[in-house]
Design a protein around this motif. Structure first.
Motif, PDB file in Angstrom:
ATOM      1  N   GLY A   1      13.583 -32.651   4.308  1.00  0.00           N
ATOM      2  CA  GLY A   1      12.423 -33.399   4.795  1.00  0.00           C
ATOM      3  C   GLY A   1      11.238 -32.455   4.732  1.00  0.00           C
ATOM      4  N   CYS A   2      10.124 -32.801   5.339  1.00  0.00           N
ATOM      5  CA  CYS A   2       9.006 -31.868   5.367  1.00  0.00           C
ATOM      6  C   CYS A   2       9.469 -30.559   5.982  1.00  0.00           C
ATOM      7  CB  CYS A   2       7.834 -32.426   6.178  1.00  0.00           C
ATOM      8  SG  CYS A   2       6.576 -31.170   6.509  1.00  0.00           S
ATOM      9  N   MET A   3       9.137 -29.466   5.342  1.00  0.00           N
ATOM     10  CA  MET A   3       9.638 -28.162   5.751  1.00  0.00           C
ATOM     11  C   MET A   3       8.792 -27.521   6.849  1.00  0.00           C
ATOM     12  SD  MET A   3      12.193 -27.446   3.526  1.00  0.00           S
ATOM     13  CE  MET A   3      12.885 -28.657   2.420  1.00  0.00           C
ATOM     14  N   GLN A   4       7.730 -28.200   7.286  1.00  0.00           N
ATOM     15  CA  GLN A   4       6.843 -27.647   8.323  1.00  0.00           C
ATOM     16  C   GLN A   4       6.512 -26.180   8.000  1.00  0.00           C
ATOM     17  OE1 GLN A   4       6.051 -30.130  10.116  1.00  0.00           O
ATOM     18  NE2 GLN A   4       7.849 -31.453  10.089  1.00  0.00           N
ATOM     19  N   CYS A   5       6.064 -25.968   6.774  1.00  0.00           N
ATOM     20  CA  CYS A   5       5.877 -24.612   6.244  1.00  0.00           C
ATOM     21  C   CYS A   5       4.947 -23.753   7.104  1.00  0.00           C
ATOM     22  CB  CYS A   5       5.280 -24.691   4.844  1.00  0.00           C
ATOM     23  SG  CYS A   5       6.174 -25.780   3.740  1.00  0.00           S
ATOM     24  N   ASP A   6       5.205 -22.457   7.068  1.00  0.00           N
ATOM     25  CA  ASP A   6       4.277 -21.513   7.703  1.00  0.00           C
ATOM     26  C   ASP A   6       3.089 -21.216   6.800  1.00  0.00           C
ATOM     27  OD1 ASP A   6       5.557 -21.353  10.056  1.00  0.00           O
ATOM     28  OD2 ASP A   6       6.630 -19.478   9.632  1.00  0.00           O
ATOM     29  N   VAL A   7       3.273 -21.406   5.495  1.00  0.00           N
ATOM     30  CA  VAL A   7       2.158 -21.337   4.559  1.00  0.00           C
ATOM     31  C   VAL A   7       2.032 -22.737   3.946  1.00  0.00           C
ATOM     32  CG1 VAL A   7       1.211 -20.206   2.508  1.00  0.00           C
ATOM     33  CG2 VAL A   7       2.648 -18.918   4.089  1.00  0.00           C
ATOM     34  N   PRO A   8       1.515 -23.680   4.727  1.00  0.00           N
ATOM     35  CA  PRO A   8       1.522 -25.069   4.264  1.00  0.00           C
ATOM     36  C   PRO A   8       0.456 -25.299   3.197  1.00  0.00           C
ATOM     37  CG  PRO A   8       0.579 -24.918   6.471  1.00  0.00           C
ATOM     38  CD  PRO A   8       0.884 -23.516   6.034  1.00  0.00           C
ATOM     39  N   THR A   9       0.896 -25.460   1.956  1.00  0.00           N
ATOM     40  CA  THR A   9      -0.069 -25.659   0.876  1.00  0.00           C
ATOM     41  C   THR A   9      -0.782 -27.000   1.019  1.00  0.00           C
ATOM     42  OG1 THR A   9       1.851 -26.305  -0.407  1.00  0.00           O
ATOM     43  CG2 THR A   9       0.947 -24.134  -0.815  1.00  0.00           C
ATOM     44  N   CYS A  10      -0.139 -27.948   1.713  1.00  0.00           N
ATOM     45  CA  CYS A  10      -0.804 -29.232   1.969  1.00  0.00           C
ATOM     46  C   CYS A  10      -2.039 -29.002   2.837  1.00  0.00           C
ATOM     47  CB  CYS A  10       0.165 -30.189   2.659  1.00  0.00           C
ATOM     48  SG  CYS A  10       0.892 -29.534   4.176  1.00  0.00           S
ATOM     49  N   VAL A  11      -1.916 -28.125   3.834  1.00  0.00           N
ATOM     50  CA  VAL A  11      -3.063 -27.824   4.698  1.00  0.00           C
ATOM     51  C   VAL A  11      -4.143 -27.090   3.899  1.00  0.00           C
ATOM     52  CG1 VAL A  11      -3.822 -26.497   6.712  1.00  0.00           C
ATOM     53  CG2 VAL A  11      -1.661 -27.745   6.790  1.00  0.00           C
TER      54      VAL A  11
ATOM     55  N   ILE B   1       4.300 -27.854  14.123  1.00  0.00           N
ATOM     56  CA  ILE B   1       4.466 -29.067  13.308  1.00  0.00           C
ATOM     57  C   ILE B   1       3.203 -29.308  12.489  1.00  0.00           C
ATOM     58  CG2 ILE B   1       4.808 -31.570  13.373  1.00  0.00           C
ATOM     59  CD1 ILE B   1       6.369 -31.222  15.945  1.00  0.00           C
ATOM     60  N   VAL B   2       3.400 -29.681  11.226  1.00  0.00           N
ATOM     61  CA  VAL B   2       2.269 -30.026  10.371  1.00  0.00           C
ATOM     62  C   VAL B   2       2.017 -31.533  10.500  1.00  0.00           C
ATOM     63  CG1 VAL B   2       1.477 -30.176   7.986  1.00  0.00           C
ATOM     64  CG2 VAL B   2       2.659 -28.124   8.784  1.00  0.00           C
ATOM     65  N   HIS B   3       0.801 -31.868  10.947  1.00  0.00           N
ATOM     66  CA  HIS B   3       0.463 -33.270  11.220  1.00  0.00           C
ATOM     67  C   HIS B   3      -0.586 -33.792  10.256  1.00  0.00           C
ATOM     68  CE1 HIS B   3       2.480 -33.606  15.108  1.00  0.00           C
ATOM     69  NE2 HIS B   3       1.996 -32.411  15.429  1.00  0.00           N
TER      70      HIS B   3
ATOM     71  N   ALA C   1      -0.264 -31.222  -3.414  1.00  0.00           N
ATOM     72  CA  ALA C   1      -0.113 -29.789  -3.180  1.00  0.00           C
ATOM     73  C   ALA C   1       1.214 -29.448  -2.520  1.00  0.00           C
ATOM     74  CB  ALA C   1      -1.278 -29.272  -2.327  1.00  0.00           C
ATOM     75  N   CYS C   2       1.962 -30.441  -2.078  1.00  0.00           N
ATOM     76  CA  CYS C   2       3.269 -30.148  -1.467  1.00  0.00           C
ATOM     77  C   CYS C   2       4.318 -30.026  -2.554  1.00  0.00           C
ATOM     78  CB  CYS C   2       3.666 -31.251  -0.489  1.00  0.00           C
ATOM     79  SG  CYS C   2       5.391 -31.086   0.037  1.00  0.00           S
ATOM     80  N   PRO C   3       4.925 -28.854  -2.680  1.00  0.00           N
ATOM     81  CA  PRO C   3       5.896 -28.659  -3.768  1.00  0.00           C
ATOM     82  C   PRO C   3       7.211 -29.383  -3.518  1.00  0.00           C
ATOM     83  CG  PRO C   3       5.821 -26.718  -2.382  1.00  0.00           C
ATOM     84  CD  PRO C   3       4.758 -27.646  -1.860  1.00  0.00           C
ATOM     85  N   TYR C   4       7.415 -29.877  -2.293  1.00  0.00           N
ATOM     86  CA  TYR C   4       8.694 -30.510  -1.962  1.00  0.00           C
ATOM     87  C   TYR C   4       8.647 -32.025  -2.139  1.00  0.00           C
ATOM     88  CZ  TYR C   4       9.370 -25.988   0.254  1.00  0.00           C
ATOM     89  OH  TYR C   4       9.471 -24.646   0.493  1.00  0.00           O
ATOM     90  N   GLY C   5       7.480 -32.553  -2.434  1.00  0.00           N
ATOM     91  CA  GLY C   5       7.363 -34.011  -2.490  1.00  0.00           C
ATOM     92  C   GLY C   5       7.622 -34.630  -1.134  1.00  0.00           C
ATOM     93  N   ALA C   6       7.270 -33.882  -0.067  1.00  0.00           N
ATOM     94  CA  ALA C   6       7.593 -34.349   1.276  1.00  0.00           C
ATOM     95  C   ALA C   6       6.612 -35.401   1.778  1.00  0.00           C
ATOM     96  CB  ALA C   6       7.626 -33.162   2.248  1.00  0.00           C
ATOM     97  N   ARG C   7       5.498 -35.556   1.085  1.00  0.00           N
ATOM     98  CA  ARG C   7       4.494 -36.534   1.516  1.00  0.00           C
ATOM     99  C   ARG C   7       4.439 -37.703   0.576  1.00  0.00           C
ATOM    100  NH1 ARG C   7      -0.312 -34.536   4.270  1.00  0.00           N
ATOM    101  NH2 ARG C   7       0.495 -32.815   5.493  1.00  0.00           N
ATOM    102  N   PHE C   8       4.148 -38.851   1.120  1.00  0.00           N
ATOM    103  CA  PHE C   8       3.856 -39.995   0.263  1.00  0.00           C
ATOM    104  C   PHE C   8       2.618 -40.688   0.800  1.00  0.00           C
ATOM    105  CE2 PHE C   8       6.663 -41.453   3.621  1.00  0.00           C
ATOM    106  CZ  PHE C   8       6.061 -42.634   4.052  1.00  0.00           C
TER     107      PHE C   8
ATOM    108  N   ASP D   1       1.742 -39.838   4.652  1.00  0.00           N
ATOM    109  CA  ASP D   1       2.716 -39.990   5.719  1.00  0.00           C
ATOM    110  C   ASP D   1       3.837 -39.010   5.435  1.00  0.00           C
ATOM    111  OD1 ASP D   1       3.561 -42.673   7.668  1.00  0.00           O
ATOM    112  OD2 ASP D   1       5.091 -41.177   7.191  1.00  0.00           O
ATOM    113  N   LYS D   2       4.407 -38.467   6.488  1.00  0.00           N
ATOM    114  CA  LYS D   2       5.487 -37.502   6.292  1.00  0.00           C
ATOM    115  C   LYS D   2       6.187 -37.247   7.610  1.00  0.00           C
ATOM    116  CE  LYS D   2       4.142 -32.948   6.925  1.00  0.00           C
ATOM    117  NZ  LYS D   2       4.236 -33.004   8.379  1.00  0.00           N
ATOM    118  N   CYS D   3       7.283 -36.484   7.547  1.00  0.00           N
ATOM    119  CA  CYS D   3       8.042 -36.149   8.744  1.00  0.00           C
ATOM    120  C   CYS D   3       7.214 -35.296   9.690  1.00  0.00           C
ATOM    121  CB  CYS D   3       9.300 -35.388   8.328  1.00  0.00           C
ATOM    122  SG  CYS D   3      10.035 -34.427   9.669  1.00  0.00           S
TER     123      CYS D   3
HETATM  124  S1  SF4 Z   1       4.133 -31.457   3.558  1.00  0.00           S
HETATM  125 FE1  SF4 Z   1       5.064 -30.063   2.078  1.00  0.00          FE
HETATM  126  S2  SF4 Z   1       3.703 -28.248   2.029  1.00  0.00           S
HETATM  127 FE2  SF4 Z   1       3.188 -29.440   3.844  1.00  0.00          FE
HETATM  128  S3  SF4 Z   1       4.387 -28.515   5.485  1.00  0.00           S
HETATM  129 FE3  SF4 Z   1       5.602 -30.235   4.703  1.00  0.00          FE
HETATM  130  S4  SF4 Z   1       6.894 -29.350   3.121  1.00  0.00           S
HETATM  131 FE4  SF4 Z   1       5.302 -27.824   3.544  1.00  0.00          FE
END
Ligand code: SF4
Ligand code: SF4
Lengths: 257, 237
Positions: free
Chosen positions: A59-69, A85-87, A102-109, A118-120
């Motif tokens: 699911g969304c990895m709640q990254c510490d270096v969130p490229t989405c942000v 949590i990345v909101h 920008a999310c490499p995981y495809g965690a957002r749609f 929207d995402k986890c």
């Molecule tokens: S949406 Fe993608 S880049 Fe952003 S925190 Fe989640 S996994 Fe990481």
């Protein structure tokens, strides 16, 4: 301050998809979209009896270096320092979709009705965390493949699992996003995250428009300051125009072109 | 004194000035991104805490922008003739006269009349009409820039409401920022010329009183002065 994380033991995942279903129900995820997933390896049937498939929940990895942000121009996508949590703040979002790409995981749609991403969020907005209940996917999992908790609490189960086990992080090829979903021992398939890709509209804004605007405004400010200095310290003596009969010659009104 | 601006033009000018500054300040507060913050992170943080959150800031920016654009649309609809005359005045440029004016003006503002002489030029300027070329340039920038700003702004406003094209919103953001930046650069010069430089004091005052002294009109806008004063002198109050 908390730092929510998930530790996944993918070896016990049986691909029942209970986590995906309960997440959809809990978060009203529209038809055809998912906030979390189970990835699987392609089975090699030539192995006969030994043929196996590995399932990897995510699911969304709640990254510490969130490229989405990093890609979001407005701060609508942000990492909450209180929880990790990345909101998505929907009322700040203009639906430009930069974060989605920008999310490499495809965690957002892109939510088809709300037109914003929207995402986890570990079921934060569903109110589960406030009530002390773990995310729906974790609650549902029959084999306890997903474990959720606070990394900053040394007594939490996630902290204990991380202490006692070798864990794996799945990162993209070009940027280490430092995800906060950890996998115990094996993760397969491991090579599914794509590259982090900042859309052109963002790179143009960051590397071209932003410096250009700064230079233009800076030069203009310098020019104005220069003119002011000249007026203040070295004025033209003849420039005094207070009287109606200033020393200017009567201007010629004849057209010059 | 010669009549130069009617009450409505004066109102529109100050309405525009107020909206521009307010939109600029709130808009800068909406850019919150480490790589983009033009003033640094403190500004968006300050604005957000002043307005009680980014959501409110966004709402204020959006609706003020819509009101700003709406007033201009209203003006154009109610006064098509004045609008047309204004645009004609602003966009008609005489290459030889205006370019010479522009070059000499720049030299004069920075180097003074002595500087002009050093380049072998006389200190008198090619005669200008209702607007001088500098004013025309800035007016052109605000008209064209304003249109681009409103269109991209409306796209971003509508994007989460009804548009289904993220790329359109993404590029709008980039263009919105670029155009605002360029017009702001011009605005610094505009504010300086009008409010700080001595030369244009009467023009600044006319933005309150609506009139300029005759000698100022004669000297700074001779072509226009010819037009209005022609044979019979129109003298008011
Ligand atoms: S949406 Fe993608 S880049 Fe952003 S925190 Fe989640 S996994 Fe990481
Ligand atoms: S779509 Fe994503 S990047 Fe664009 S404003 Fe919304 S949250 Fe930010």
């Amino acid at each position: 301050m908390k730092k929510y994380a998930m530790v996944v033991d993918s070896s016990v995942c049986i691909d029942c998809k209970g986590c995906m279903v309960s997440c959809k129900v809990q978060n009203n995820v529209p038809r055809g979209y998912w906030r979390n997933w189970i990835k699987q390896t392609t089975p090699d049937f030539s192995l006969g009896k030994l043929t196996r498939t590995h399932f990897q929940p995510g699911g969304c990895m709640q990254c510490d270096v969130p490229t989405c942000v990093q890609a979001c121009p407005s701060g609508a996508t942000f990492k909450d320092q209180e929880t990790g949590i990345v909101h998505v703040n929907e009322s700040l979002c203009i639906g430009c979709g930069k974060c989605v790409r920008a999310c490499p995981y495809g965690a957002r749609f892109r939510h088809p009705e709300k037109r914003v991403p929207d995402k986890c969020d570990f079921c934060f907005s569903a109110g589960r965390l406030a009530q002390g209940i773990p995310p729906a996917c974790v609650d549902t999992c029959p084999t306890k493949a997903r474990v959720f908790g606070d990394l900053n609490d040394p007594d939490s189960e996630v902290s204990r699992l991380l202490r006692d086990n070798h864990t794996v992080r799945v990162t993209s090829a070009n940027i280490d996003t430092q995800p906060n979903i950890f996998y115990l021992a094996a993760t397969e398939p491991a090579n599914w995250p794509g590259d982090v890709e900042f859309p052109q509209s963002f790179s143009v804004m960051a590397s071209l428009v932003n410096p250009l605007v700064k230079v233009a405004v800076g030069l203009s400010a310098l020019g104005v300051a220069g003119m002011w200095a000249k007026q203040a310290f070295a004025p033209d003596s003849e420039d005094d125009e207070q009287g109606p009969e200033a020393s200017h010659p009567e201007p010629t009104v004849s057209k010059q072109d | 004194m010669i009549h130069r601006h009617d009450k409505l033009s004066i109102f529109i000018h100050w309405f525009n000035a107020f909206c521009w500054i307010a939109l600029l300040l709130t808009g800068l507060g909406l850019i919150k991104n480490e790589q983009l913050n033009p003033l640094g992170a403190w500004w968006p943080n300050l604005m957000r805490s002043l307005f009680g959150g980014g959501e409110n800031l966004m709402v204020v920016h959006q609706y003020l922008g819509l009101i700003w654009a709406g007033v201009f649309v209203l003006y154009v609809l109610l006064r098509p003739k004045e609008t047309w005359l204004f645009l004609k005045e602003v966009f008609s440029v005489s290459p030889s006269r205006d370019m010479t004016w522009f070059m000499k003006m720049n030299l004069k503002m920075t180097l003074g009349k002595k500087g002009l002489k050093r380049f072998g030029m006389t200190p008198d300027m090619p005669p200008q009409g209702f607007y001088n070329f500098g004013q025309k340039l800035f007016a052109q920038a605000t008209v064209l820039g304003g249109i681009a700003i409103v269109i991209t702004g409306v796209i971003m406003f509508l994007s989460p409401l009804m548009l289904n094209n993220p790329d359109l919103a993404a590029w709008s953001r980039t263009i919105h920022y670029l155009v605002v930046g360029l017009v702001t650069a011009g605005m610094l010069v505009h504010i300086y010329m009008a409010a700080i430089s001595k030369e244009e004091k009467p023009a600044f005052q006319s933005m309150f009183t609506g009139t300029v002294p005759e000698h100022y009109a004669k000297h700074h806008h001779p072509l226009w002065y010819e037009e209005v004063a022609g044979g019979e002198k129109k003298v008011e109050g």
